[in-house]
Design an enzyme around this catalytic site. Structure first.
Site, mmCIF file in Angstrom:
data_model
loop_
_atom_site.group_PDB
_atom_site.id
_atom_site.type_symbol
_atom_site.label_atom_id
_atom_site.label_comp_id
_atom_site.label_asym_id
_atom_site.label_seq_id
_atom_site.Cartn_x
_atom_site.Cartn_y
_atom_site.Cartn_z
ATOM 1 N N CYS A 107 61.907 -11.759 -18.441
ATOM 2 C CA CYS A 107 63.380 -11.235 -18.705
ATOM 3 C C CYS A 107 63.421 -10.876 -20.349
ATOM 4 C CB CYS A 107 64.252 -12.500 -18.234
ATOM 5 S SG CYS A 107 65.960 -11.767 -18.297
ATOM 6 N N ALA A 108 64.358 -11.836 -21.070
ATOM 7 C CA ALA A 108 64.615 -11.517 -22.291
ATOM 8 C C ALA A 108 63.297 -11.869 -23.342
ATOM 9 C CB ALA A 108 65.689 -12.044 -22.731
#
Length: 191
Positions: A107-108
């Site tokens: 994800c991030a």
């Protein structure tokens, strides 16, 4: 050959599905996995207000991060910046990278690896909102791949790719046959 032990780091505001999917799939594969809090204590609240009790705390006096075979960084906001703000974790991530040891991020969280200069010249992916951060720091972004493995780094796009991400970790340690067994066991119809 010793059995691998994986560390999954839980920060306040992390994406719980990305963290717990890895823990669940590794458990089903018979791979030891420890959750490690980087918050105030072992109880961590996710970005969606889910409370999780980690096995360990990063400040435990007897915790040797070097003893783990892989470090896993779940994403989420503000989980990702909270992971990146932890000096002990970042020192371990840099040490693993320097020794060509496995680090995985979803994800991030791949943006942490990019900002640390670890993805320069490497193929990687992340949540689409962070592709630009990866590119700015020299990564070759693979925007259409749910999971990218480049040497010791495994990166993935987000909650919807968490099973694929976890299965790639299993593949590293137990191979394709175990991945196929797990897909059947959890009734996974994905790639």
């Amino acid at each position: 050959m010793t059995k691998p032990t994986i560390a999954v780091f839980l920060a306040p505001g992390c994406e719980e599905i990305e963290a717990l999917t890895v823990v669940d799939i590794l458990f089903r594969a018979g791979i030891e996995c420890h959750t490690i809090s980087v918050g105030e204590d072992r109880l961590v609240t996710s970005s969606h207000e889910v409370s999780m009790l980690a096995n360990r705390h990063i400040d435990d006096a007897d915790l040797d991060l070097d003893a783990y075979d892989m470090l896993v960084l779940p994403g989420g906001i503000p989980g990702t910046p909270n992971l990146h703000a932890n000096d002990r974790l970042m020192a371990a991530v840099r040490a693993f990278a320097a020794a060509n040891r496995p680090v995985s991020a979803i994800c991030a969280a791949p943006s942490i690896l990019a900002k640390e200069g670890l993805l320069e010249g490497r193929r990687a992916t992340s949540n689409p909102g962070f592709h630009e951060v990866l590119a700015e720091h020299g990564a070759e972004v693979a925007p259409n791949e749910p999971v990218v493995v480049d040497g010791n780094f495994t990166t993935s796009q987000g909650m919807g790719t968490a099973i694929d991400f976890a299965l790639e970790i299993v593949r590293r340690y137990k191979g394709d046959d175990e991945v196929e067994r797990l897909k059947g066991a959890v009734v996974y119809w994905g790639r």
